[in-house]
Design a protein around this motif. Structure first.
Motif, PDB file in Angstrom:
ATOM      1  N   ASP A 147       1.565  16.405  25.123  1.00  0.00           N
ATOM      2  CA  ASP A 147       1.262  15.281  26.005  1.00  0.00           C
ATOM      3  C   ASP A 147      -0.069  14.667  25.580  1.00  0.00           C
ATOM      4  OD1 ASP A 147       1.499  13.479  28.127  1.00  0.00           O
ATOM      5  OD2 ASP A 147       1.876  15.037  29.603  1.00  0.00           O
ATOM      6  N   ALA A 148      -0.404  13.561  26.207  1.00  0.00           N
ATOM      7  CA  ALA A 148      -1.700  12.913  25.981  1.00  0.00           C
ATOM      8  C   ALA A 148      -2.282  12.565  27.339  1.00  0.00           C
ATOM      9  CB  ALA A 148      -1.541  11.657  25.137  1.00  0.00           C
ATOM     10  N   ALA A 158      -8.134   4.519  27.345  1.00  0.00           N
ATOM     11  CA  ALA A 158      -8.181   5.206  26.053  1.00  0.00           C
ATOM     12  C   ALA A 158      -7.681   6.649  26.205  1.00  0.00           C
ATOM     13  CB  ALA A 158      -9.605   5.213  25.509  1.00  0.00           C
ATOM     14  N   ILE A 159      -7.264   7.228  25.100  1.00  0.00           N
ATOM     15  CA  ILE A 159      -6.829   8.625  25.115  1.00  0.00           C
ATOM     16  C   ILE A 159      -8.068   9.515  25.173  1.00  0.00           C
ATOM     17  CG2 ILE A 159      -5.676  10.453  23.806  1.00  0.00           C
ATOM     18  CD1 ILE A 159      -3.910   8.291  22.536  1.00  0.00           C
ATOM     19  N   GLU A 160      -8.137  10.378  26.169  1.00  0.00           N
ATOM     20  CA  GLU A 160      -9.230  11.352  26.266  1.00  0.00           C
ATOM     21  C   GLU A 160      -8.968  12.506  25.303  1.00  0.00           C
ATOM     22  OE1 GLU A 160     -12.623  13.491  27.450  1.00  0.00           O
ATOM     23  OE2 GLU A 160     -12.129  11.394  27.700  1.00  0.00           O
ATOM     24  N   TYR A 161      -7.764  13.063  25.373  1.00  0.00           N
ATOM     25  CA  TYR A 161      -7.369  14.127  24.441  1.00  0.00           C
ATOM     26  C   TYR A 161      -5.858  14.236  24.412  1.00  0.00           C
ATOM     27  CZ  TYR A 161      -6.882  17.162  28.611  1.00  0.00           C
ATOM     28  OH  TYR A 161      -6.522  17.701  29.825  1.00  0.00           O
ATOM     29  N   LEU A 162      -5.375  14.871  23.363  1.00  0.00           N
ATOM     30  CA  LEU A 162      -3.963  15.184  23.242  1.00  0.00           C
ATOM     31  C   LEU A 162      -3.820  16.689  23.333  1.00  0.00           C
ATOM     32  CD1 LEU A 162      -4.565  12.659  21.035  1.00  0.00           C
ATOM     33  CD2 LEU A 162      -2.097  12.645  21.244  1.00  0.00           C
ATOM     34  N   VAL A 163      -2.669  17.144  23.786  1.00  0.00           N
ATOM     35  CA  VAL A 163      -2.411  18.576  23.905  1.00  0.00           C
ATOM     36  C   VAL A 163      -1.480  18.980  22.763  1.00  0.00           C
ATOM     37  CG1 VAL A 163      -1.515  20.420  25.368  1.00  0.00           C
ATOM     38  CG2 VAL A 163      -2.717  18.474  26.395  1.00  0.00           C
ATOM     39  N   LEU A 164      -1.986  19.888  21.926  1.00  0.00           N
ATOM     40  CA  LEU A 164      -1.270  20.360  20.745  1.00  0.00           C
ATOM     41  C   LEU A 164      -0.778  21.778  21.004  1.00  0.00           C
ATOM     42  CD1 LEU A 164      -0.512  20.078  17.688  1.00  0.00           C
ATOM     43  CD2 LEU A 164      -2.786  21.012  17.194  1.00  0.00           C
ATOM     44  N   PRO A 179      -8.499  12.484  19.940  1.00  0.00           N
ATOM     45  CA  PRO A 179      -7.756  11.545  19.103  1.00  0.00           C
ATOM     46  C   PRO A 179      -8.515  11.185  17.826  1.00  0.00           C
ATOM     47  CG  PRO A 179      -8.520  10.476  21.110  1.00  0.00           C
ATOM     48  CD  PRO A 179      -8.818  11.936  21.250  1.00  0.00           C
ATOM     49  N   ALA A 180      -9.830  11.371  17.830  1.00  0.00           N
ATOM     50  CA  ALA A 180     -10.622  11.099  16.624  1.00  0.00           C
ATOM     51  C   ALA A 180     -10.295  12.078  15.504  1.00  0.00           C
ATOM     52  CB  ALA A 180     -12.116  11.171  16.951  1.00  0.00           C
ATOM     53  N   ARG A 181      -9.706  13.237  15.835  1.00  0.00           N
ATOM     54  CA  ARG A 181      -9.332  14.235  14.832  1.00  0.00           C
ATOM     55  C   ARG A 181      -7.931  13.997  14.272  1.00  0.00           C
ATOM     56  NH1 ARG A 181     -12.024  19.295  14.873  1.00  0.00           N
ATOM     57  NH2 ARG A 181     -11.129  19.375  12.786  1.00  0.00           N
ATOM     58  N   LEU A 182      -7.251  12.964  14.781  1.00  0.00           N
ATOM     59  CA  LEU A 182      -5.880  12.687  14.381  1.00  0.00           C
ATOM     60  C   LEU A 182      -5.773  11.318  13.731  1.00  0.00           C
ATOM     61  CD1 LEU A 182      -4.127  13.909  17.636  1.00  0.00           C
ATOM     62  CD2 LEU A 182      -4.268  15.150  15.470  1.00  0.00           C
ATOM     63  N   GLU A 215     -10.360  18.148  32.913  1.00  0.00           N
ATOM     64  CA  GLU A 215     -10.492  16.751  33.321  1.00  0.00           C
ATOM     65  C   GLU A 215     -11.074  15.900  32.203  1.00  0.00           C
ATOM     66  OE1 GLU A 215     -14.350  18.718  34.235  1.00  0.00           O
ATOM     67  OE2 GLU A 215     -12.259  19.259  34.530  1.00  0.00           O
ATOM     68  N   ARG A 216     -11.694  16.538  31.221  1.00  0.00           N
ATOM     69  CA  ARG A 216     -12.207  15.828  30.048  1.00  0.00           C
ATOM     70  C   ARG A 216     -12.234  16.790  28.885  1.00  0.00           C
ATOM     71  NH1 ARG A 216     -17.475  16.792  28.727  1.00  0.00           N
ATOM     72  NH2 ARG A 216     -18.674  17.953  30.227  1.00  0.00           N
ATOM     73  N   LEU A 217     -12.319  16.241  27.700  1.00  0.00           N
ATOM     74  CA  LEU A 217     -12.372  17.076  26.494  1.00  0.00           C
ATOM     75  C   LEU A 217     -13.733  17.743  26.404  1.00  0.00           C
ATOM     76  CD1 LEU A 217     -10.833  17.926  23.927  1.00  0.00           C
ATOM     77  CD2 LEU A 217     -11.913  16.009  22.768  1.00  0.00           C
ATOM     78  N   ARG A 218     -13.725  19.014  26.236  1.00  0.00           N
ATOM     79  CA  ARG A 218     -14.981  19.766  26.090  1.00  0.00           C
ATOM     80  C   ARG A 218     -15.285  19.889  24.603  1.00  0.00           C
ATOM     81  NH1 ARG A 218     -15.214  19.757  31.174  1.00  0.00           N
ATOM     82  NH2 ARG A 218     -14.316  21.286  32.549  1.00  0.00           N
TER      83      ARG A 218
END
Length: 193
Positions: free
Chosen positions: A125-126, A134-140, A157-160, A189-192
Motif C-alpha cells: 500500500d501507499a 504527496a506519498i509519505e511512504y510505501l509499505v514493502l 518514495p525518494a528511495r524508489l 503516522e509518518r515515516l521515521r
C-alpha cells in the motif's frame, strides 16, 4: 455418465478452483476469470439441484450466477478497462516529452526490484499526506509466502524509481532489509528516519 453426474463433479471442482483464483488476488484478469469459473460452478450446482429436486440449491445458485455475472463485468469489463487506460497513459508518457506516469491503481501488488532486476518484495500500500497530496511512504512486503512470514517495511518514495514498467529500489537488497520494519496492523503516522 449422465449430465447430472458430470455436473455433480464439475460443480465442486469449479467452485474450489474459482475460490482459489479469487482469493489469490493475482490481478484483475485472474480474479475476473475466477468469476467465470464460479459461474460454471453455480450453473452446475443449479443442474444438480434441478435433477435432485433441491429447490434451495437451484434458487441459491441462480442468485449466485447473477452475482458472478456482476463479478465478471466488474473485473473483466470495468476494472480491466481502467487498468488498460492507466497502462496506456504510462506507456505513452514514457515516449513523449512529458513526465512519465505510473498508474496509482497498480502500486498495491507491484513488484519492487533492485538495480539488477532481482525482485526484493511487493508493495502492499501507499500512505498519502492529506496536506499536500504527496506519498509519505510505501509499505514493502519482503519474505514469506502469501503473507505468511512476511516482513513489512516503510520505504520513502525518494528511495524508489517509478518507471512505466516497474518500480526499482535505489539500493542493495541489504539496504531494503534494513528499512524500518512496521507491524502488520499498526502503521506509523509518518515515516521515521
Amino acid at each position: 455418465m449422465q449430465a447430472a453426474d458430470i455436473a455433480g463433479w464439475v460443480a465442486p471442482a469449479a467452485t474450489m478452483i474459482a475460490a482459489m483464483m479469487t482469493a489469490a488476488n493475482l490481478g484483475t484478469r485472474v480474479t475476473g476469470f475466477g468469476f467465470v469459473v464460479f459461474t460454471i460452478g453455480s450453473v452446475a450446482w443449479s443442474l444438480v439441484g434441478l435433477t435432485s429436486d433441491q429447490t434451495n440449491l437451484v434458487v441459491t445458485n441462480s442468485f449466485l450466477t447473477l452475482v458472478n455475472a456482476v463479478g465478471i463485468w466488474r473485473w473483466l469489463g470495468r476494472q480491466a478497462r481502467y487498468e488498460k487506460g492507466g497502462e496506456q497513459a504510462a506507456q505513452t508518457s514514457a515516449h513523449r516529452a512529458v513526465q512519465s506516469l505510473f498508474p496509482a491503481g497498480m502500486i498495491a501488488g507491484a513488484s519492487v526490484t533492485d538495480a539488477d532486476g532481482k525482485t526484493l518484495g511487493t508493495i502492499v500500500d501507499a500512505m498519502l499526506r492529506c496536506e499536500d497530496n504527496a506519498i509519505e511512504y510505501l509499505v514493502l512486503s519482503t519474505g514469506g509466502v502469501g503473507g505468511v512470514g512476511e516482513t513489512l517495511h516503510a520505504v520513502s518514495p525518494a528511495r524508489l524509481t517509478f518507471a512505466a514498467d516497474a518500480i526499482r529500489f535505489d539500493g542493495s537488497p541489504d539496504d531494503a532489509r534494513a528499512l524500518p520494519c512496521i507491524e502488520t496492523d499498526c502503521w506509523p503516522e509518518r515515516l521515521r528516519d
